[in-house]
Scaffold this motif. Structure first.
Motif, PDB file in Angstrom:
ATOM      1  N   UNK A 225       0.820  -1.206   0.000  1.00 24.65           N
ATOM      2  CA  UNK A 225       0.000   0.000   0.000  1.00 24.65           C
ATOM      3  C   UNK A 225       0.856   1.259   0.000  1.00 24.65           C
ATOM      4  N   UNK A 226       0.276   2.331  -0.534  1.00 24.78           N
ATOM      5  CA  UNK A 226       0.823   3.669  -0.411  1.00 24.78           C
ATOM      6  C   UNK A 226      -0.246   4.561   0.181  1.00 24.78           C
ATOM      7  N   UNK A 227       0.109   5.402   1.139  1.00 23.90           N
ATOM      8  CA  UNK A 227      -0.869   6.235   1.847  1.00 23.90           C
ATOM      9  C   UNK A 227      -0.518   7.704   1.684  1.00 23.90           C
ATOM     10  N   UNK A 228      -1.517   8.516   1.341  1.00 26.08           N
ATOM     11  CA  UNK A 228      -1.333   9.966   1.274  1.00 26.08           C
ATOM     12  C   UNK A 228      -2.595  10.627   1.812  1.00 26.08           C
TER      13      UNK A 228
ATOM     14  N   UNK B 278       5.431  10.405  -3.330  1.00 29.72           N
ATOM     15  CA  UNK B 278       6.073   9.650  -2.252  1.00 29.72           C
ATOM     16  C   UNK B 278       5.333   8.342  -1.983  1.00 29.72           C
ATOM     17  N   UNK B 279       4.002   8.383  -2.015  1.00 29.13           N
ATOM     18  CA  UNK B 279       3.212   7.176  -1.781  1.00 29.13           C
ATOM     19  C   UNK B 279       3.396   6.144  -2.887  1.00 29.13           C
TER      20      UNK B 279
ATOM     21  N   UNK C  61       3.365   0.554  -5.020  1.00 25.45           N
ATOM     22  CA  UNK C  61       2.330  -0.192  -4.308  1.00 25.45           C
ATOM     23  C   UNK C  61       1.251  -0.714  -5.255  1.00 25.45           C
ATOM     24  N   UNK C  62       0.525  -1.717  -4.786  1.00 24.99           N
ATOM     25  CA  UNK C  62      -0.624  -2.230  -5.524  1.00 24.99           C
ATOM     26  C   UNK C  62      -1.882  -1.415  -5.229  1.00 24.99           C
ATOM     27  N   UNK C  63      -1.932  -0.844  -4.025  1.00 27.80           N
ATOM     28  CA  UNK C  63      -3.122  -0.148  -3.548  1.00 27.80           C
ATOM     29  C   UNK C  63      -2.725   1.222  -3.012  1.00 27.80           C
ATOM     30  N   UNK C  64      -3.384   2.250  -3.504  1.00 21.33           N
ATOM     31  CA  UNK C  64      -3.129   3.625  -3.078  1.00 21.33           C
ATOM     32  C   UNK C  64      -4.305   4.102  -2.234  1.00 21.33           C
ATOM     33  N   UNK C  65      -4.017   4.553  -1.015  1.00 25.14           N
ATOM     34  CA  UNK C  65      -5.043   5.026  -0.083  1.00 25.14           C
ATOM     35  C   UNK C  65      -4.919   6.535   0.065  1.00 25.14           C
TER      36      UNK C  65
END
Length: 246
Positions: free
Chosen positions: A92-95, A160-161, A166-170
């Motif tokens: 995951x990537x979180x922003x 940055x995320x 990542x497969x999933x971006x939040x």
């Protein structure tokens, strides 16, 4: 190519105890999520819409392994967010809609070099160049972030995320307080990410216009429960359909 959903939530429950301002006053329980069931298909931009306090941020924080659920399960690409949190974090990537975690005296390139070191990305130069180009910051890669607009900062947070692929971006209300032009630019970047990298995006919002224009599918949260789902492209009046659910 697999068609399995990238995210599955089943009977997800989370409550918090909110303390009173005055000493000795008992806290009150807030039921943030009350049995959420949600499946998100791979490669989509999926919106989570709802009023303030409806549970949007809590849901994303559980998926991001930042908050533990009270009960129920969430899996990301088959990995449980509680039992296999380290594997989920790699996927995951979180922003968020805030820029406080950026280093203002550094340039975008330097911010991303620091993030790459934390991620443990070997030889990150090409990955940094790729994400800067993807979010439209290549021409400003070496300017101090302190001179950036809010929209540019949000795009840097997005870069940055994405740095570790990542497969999933939040995204938690990523366009909050942006003007219409910056919002449209951000939406364009999300579509480019979807088109060029196939990343699944889950974004929370309280904006009916954003949900209707940017998302492939939208789930409405009301008082901690999913109150329905809309595919805006299939609706003659997507704003009305969403407004009835929120």
């Amino acid at each position: 190519m697999t068609t399995a959903p990238v995210l599955v939530a089943a009977n997800l429950v989370k409550s918090f105890t909110v303390r009173g301002w005055l000493p000795g006053r008992p806290g009150r329980q807030v039921d943030a999520l009350r049995g959420v069931d949600l499946t998100i298909r791979r490669g989509s931009i999926h919106g989570i819409i709802g009023a303030n306090g409806s549970g949007k941020s809590t849901f994303l924080r559980i998926v991001a392994t930042l908050v533990l659920p009270d009960s129920g399960t969430v899996t990301v690409a088959g990995h449980d967010v509680v039992a296999d949190a380290s594997a989920v974090r790699r996927l995951i990537g979180l922003s968020t809609g805030e820029e406080r975690s950026l280093y203002w005296r550094l340039s975008p390139r330097q911010n991303l070099e620091f993030a790459a070191a934390l991620y443990g990305i070997p030889a990150p130069a090409s990955a940094i160049e790729s994400v800067l180009d993807l979010v439209g910051l290549a021409d400003n890669a070496d300017r101090p972030v302190s001179g950036f607009s809010q929209g540019m900062c949000r795009r840097l947070g997005l870069a940055r995320a994405l740095l570790h692929e990542p497969h999933l971006l939040l995204l938690d209300e990523p366009t909050r307080s942006l003007d219409p032009t910056a919002t449209a630019d951000f939406h364009g970047v999300l579509r480019a990410i979807q088109r060029e990298r196939g990343v699944t995006t889950v974004m929370s919002t309280h904006d009916l216009e954003e949900a209707a224009s940017c998302c492939d599918e939208v789930s409405a949260l009301r008082e901690g429960q999913i109150n329905g789902q809309v595919s805006p492209a299939s609706e003659a009046r997507p704003h009305r359909a969403l407004a009835q659910l929120v």
